[in-house]
Design a protein around this motif. Structure first.
Motif, PDB file in Angstrom:
ATOM      1  N   ARG A 168       0.856  -1.196   0.000  1.00 58.38           N
ATOM      2  CA  ARG A 168       0.000   0.000   0.000  1.00 58.38           C
ATOM      3  C   ARG A 168       0.878   1.226   0.000  1.00 58.38           C
ATOM      4  NH1 ARG A 168      -4.146   0.622   2.758  1.00 58.38           N
ATOM      5  NH2 ARG A 168      -4.642  -1.535   2.964  1.00 58.38           N
ATOM      6  N   ASP A 180      -8.402   1.267  -6.279  1.00 60.42           N
ATOM      7  CA  ASP A 180      -8.301   2.368  -5.316  1.00 60.42           C
ATOM      8  C   ASP A 180      -6.976   3.127  -5.431  1.00 60.42           C
ATOM      9  OD1 ASP A 180      -6.404   0.716  -4.065  1.00 60.42           O
ATOM     10  OD2 ASP A 180      -7.670   0.314  -2.318  1.00 60.42           O
ATOM     11  N   GLU A 181      -6.028   2.583  -6.174  1.00 58.52           N
ATOM     12  CA  GLU A 181      -4.697   3.150  -6.379  1.00 58.52           C
ATOM     13  C   GLU A 181      -3.976   3.431  -5.070  1.00 58.52           C
ATOM     14  OE1 GLU A 181      -4.035   5.847  -9.517  1.00 58.52           O
ATOM     15  OE2 GLU A 181      -5.368   4.785 -10.874  1.00 58.52           O
TER      16      GLU A 181
END
Length: 100
Positions: free
Chosen positions: A10, A51-52
């Motif tokens: 992430r 969601d990038e």
């Protein structure tokens, strides 16, 4: 049956959500490093989710520790990307195998 590892990363603390991926600091160094992992056959598939914020990598490696160590050498490691999880993935359906 092939066994791979799937890593979920992430965005990290230096990620600027107002800028696209290609405009993040040190993009060229990160892209070059990742291209090298693809060329070496370590990364099989990879890319951001919708969601990038999260990125999925399917890798061929001996262990989760090897994946963490390899991703730890990425110029974005700890700054723009942080490893969340690394899980074994057993491939049971593979169109490439069915065509052989």
């Amino acid at each position: 049956m092939a066994i791979f590892l799937v890593g979920l990363t992430r965005t990290g603390p230096l990620w600027d959500s107002s800028r696209p991926m290609e405009e993040q600091a040190d993009w060229s160094a990160h892209a070059s490093y990742m291209d090298g992992l693809v060329d070496a056959g370590f990364v099989i598939l990879g890319g951001p989710l919708a969601d990038e914020i999260r990125v999925v990598l399917a890798v061929e490696a001996g262990s989760a520790d090897e994946v963490r160590a390899t991703l730890g050498r990425d110029p974005w490691s700890g700054t723009h990307l942080v490893v969340d999880t690394i899980e074994p993935w057993t491939i049971r359906l593979d169109a490439r195998e069915a065509r052989r």
